[in-house]
Design a protein around this motif. Structure first.
Motif, PDB file in Angstrom:
ATOM      1  N   ALA A 182      -6.102   0.619   0.082  1.00  0.00           N
ATOM      2  CA  ALA A 182      -4.823   1.310  -0.149  1.00  0.00           C
ATOM      3  C   ALA A 182      -4.542   1.557  -1.631  1.00  0.00           C
ATOM      4  O   ALA A 182      -3.707   2.399  -1.976  1.00  0.00           O
ATOM      5  CB  ALA A 182      -3.680   0.494   0.456  1.00  0.00           C
ATOM      6  N   SER A 183      -5.243   0.844  -2.508  1.00  0.00           N
ATOM      7  CA  SER A 183      -4.935   0.941  -3.939  1.00  0.00           C
ATOM      8  C   SER A 183      -5.292   2.315  -4.497  1.00  0.00           C
ATOM      9  O   SER A 183      -6.027   3.081  -3.877  1.00  0.00           O
ATOM     10  CB  SER A 183      -5.720  -0.123  -4.711  1.00  0.00           C
ATOM     11  OG  SER A 183      -7.054   0.312  -4.899  1.00  0.00           O
ATOM     12  N   ASN A 234      -1.214   7.056  -3.709  1.00  0.00           N
ATOM     13  CA  ASN A 234      -1.358   6.355  -4.988  1.00  0.00           C
ATOM     14  C   ASN A 234      -2.192   7.148  -5.992  1.00  0.00           C
ATOM     15  O   ASN A 234      -1.982   7.046  -7.200  1.00  0.00           O
ATOM     16  CB  ASN A 234      -2.009   4.977  -4.769  1.00  0.00           C
ATOM     17  CG  ASN A 234      -0.983   3.916  -4.387  1.00  0.00           C
ATOM     18  OD1 ASN A 234       0.086   3.843  -4.985  1.00  0.00           O
ATOM     19  ND2 ASN A 234      -1.306   3.097  -3.384  1.00  0.00           N
ATOM     20  N   LEU A 235      -3.172   7.933  -5.492  1.00  0.00           N
ATOM     21  CA  LEU A 235      -4.022   8.748  -6.371  1.00  0.00           C
ATOM     22  C   LEU A 235      -3.328  10.047  -6.777  1.00  0.00           C
ATOM     23  O   LEU A 235      -3.889  10.840  -7.538  1.00  0.00           O
ATOM     24  CB  LEU A 235      -5.345   9.083  -5.667  1.00  0.00           C
ATOM     25  CG  LEU A 235      -6.388   7.972  -5.600  1.00  0.00           C
ATOM     26  CD1 LEU A 235      -7.497   8.319  -4.602  1.00  0.00           C
ATOM     27  CD2 LEU A 235      -6.995   7.742  -6.988  1.00  0.00           C
ATOM     28  N   ALA A 286      -2.024   5.524   2.038  1.00  0.00           N
ATOM     29  CA  ALA A 286      -1.449   4.906   0.837  1.00  0.00           C
ATOM     30  C   ALA A 286      -2.314   5.204  -0.377  1.00  0.00           C
ATOM     31  O   ALA A 286      -1.805   5.526  -1.459  1.00  0.00           O
ATOM     32  CB  ALA A 286      -1.319   3.390   1.038  1.00  0.00           C
ATOM     33  N   MET A 287      -3.645   5.116  -0.211  1.00  0.00           N
ATOM     34  CA  MET A 287      -4.558   5.385  -1.327  1.00  0.00           C
ATOM     35  C   MET A 287      -4.375   6.810  -1.858  1.00  0.00           C
ATOM     36  O   MET A 287      -4.274   7.027  -3.071  1.00  0.00           O
ATOM     37  CB  MET A 287      -6.014   5.190  -0.911  1.00  0.00           C
ATOM     38  CG  MET A 287      -6.998   5.522  -2.043  1.00  0.00           C
ATOM     39  SD  MET A 287      -8.749   5.376  -1.564  1.00  0.00           S
ATOM     40  CE  MET A 287      -9.049   7.000  -0.903  1.00  0.00           C
TER      41      MET A 287
END
Lengths: 222, 222
Positions: free
Chosen positions: B20-21, A48-49, A44-45
């Motif tokens: 995850a961010s 997101n990046l 997910a990271m």
């Protein structure tokens, strides 16, 4: 500990403390699911990046698909950590049933078979989820923010550890199922998925180490 | 997120959320250390499930030694998760230093080299700790509570994932050290430890799957 509380609500320090304690639950099955959730979070990271960056615009559809998919896997694996501990605790309860009379022994044997099935299906779901995590990591390799590519390699390694740990927990419960045919079928299904996880993890690693960019997937036209 | 707060004090759900961010920190390095701490906790659990049991009395010295050693490793790896995130954040800070004048460029280059060294040494310590975890798991295999032997296999798998993930983080930082000799030396040290982790994990798995008991270690006379 009270296994009706959710592991996700414990602090990291509290979770490793209950894991380290001399109580058999939580054990390796819950640790496997938590490791899998770390892998899903890293996927997910990376998505997101990457999302919304002009340089990776041709992969926008993949990133838009990967973020909710990885988030769902994080959540599913955290739930599986709790389920695994419950299933394992249920097995212990069945083992402690009285076995004085023939009837008690029959009731206990049936309860053990049922508990063994639950304690097999829970890690099997962790194996399945780990396969989904590493499949996403492999798709993103070469199609996402290069500065975070090593995090995809780590996500793949976490998936392998989660999968093989959960598989070990499937295998120890199979003899207690009391159903050789079903045991054989579950063994083969687990092995097939574990092989796929290893293969996808190797491909992720090679892609990351190679450092090359890839075109969009047919499923995600630019 | 405020990286001065400790990951151990976040709930499991909060930790995977910050992982995850779309912030690069925490990333794979912190996840590696947390996975390692899960492995160390499982080693502690198996020793706790074995100590004081008459059946495993000949291994009492090993169990008494393994419990505090595993606990120290749990704690060390949780600290390393924080350190890794700090070191990585420090690298980002150095990269953002101004580079208009020659002097600024020299200051920035020196800061990057220093930050790269910190960002290399932190995962290197995770590699070292993972090796200590799997060495304990291997010693306990065949010398501890048989009902928990699969947890040693899971501990070994977590150590492999932690070690290889941390090693990947060592390798990506080596080119930024600006010191080829040192980079070569750190690469070889890391590879040597990673090979040892793989070897000890295989031995743990074979011992667990074989199911045989072993005599006490020379270091732990019965």
């Amino acid at each position: 500990m009270d296994t009706s509380s959710r592991f996700r609500d414990l602090t990291v320090a509290q979770f490793v403390e209950v894991l380290a304690s001399g109580e058999p639950v939580p054990g390796g099955g819950a640790a496997a699911a938590i490791a899998g959730s770390l892998g899903a979070a890293l996927v997910a990271m990376v998505a997101n990046l990457s999302v919304g960056r002009p340089r990776y615009a041709e992969h926008a559809a993949l990133h838009a698909r990967a973020i909710p998919a990885a988030q769902e896997l994080v959540d599913r694996l955290l739930v599986l950590a709790d389920e695994d501990a419950e299933a394992f605790a249920g097995y212990g309860t069945a083992m402690r049933l009285p076995r004085e009379t023939d009837e008690e022994r029959a009731v206990r044997a049936a309860a053990i078979r049922e508990a063994a099935l639950a304690a097999t299906l829970s890690p099997l779901r962790t194996v399945e989820a780990s396969l989904e995590v590493v499949a996403l990591a492999e798709e993103l390799a070469g199609r996402s923010n290069k500065n975070a590519s090593s995090d995809l390699e780590v996500a793949a390694l976490m998936s392998v550890a989660a999968c093989r740990s959960a598989a070990a927990n499937v295998y120890i419960n199979l003899p207690s199922l009391g159903d050789e045919h079903r045991a054989r079928e579950l063994f083969e299904r687990t092995e097939g998925m574990a092989d796929a996880v290893e293969r996808l993890a190797s491909r992720t690693r090679e892609q990351v180490r190679g450092g090359e960019s890839r075109g969009p997937l047919p499923a995600d036209p630019a």
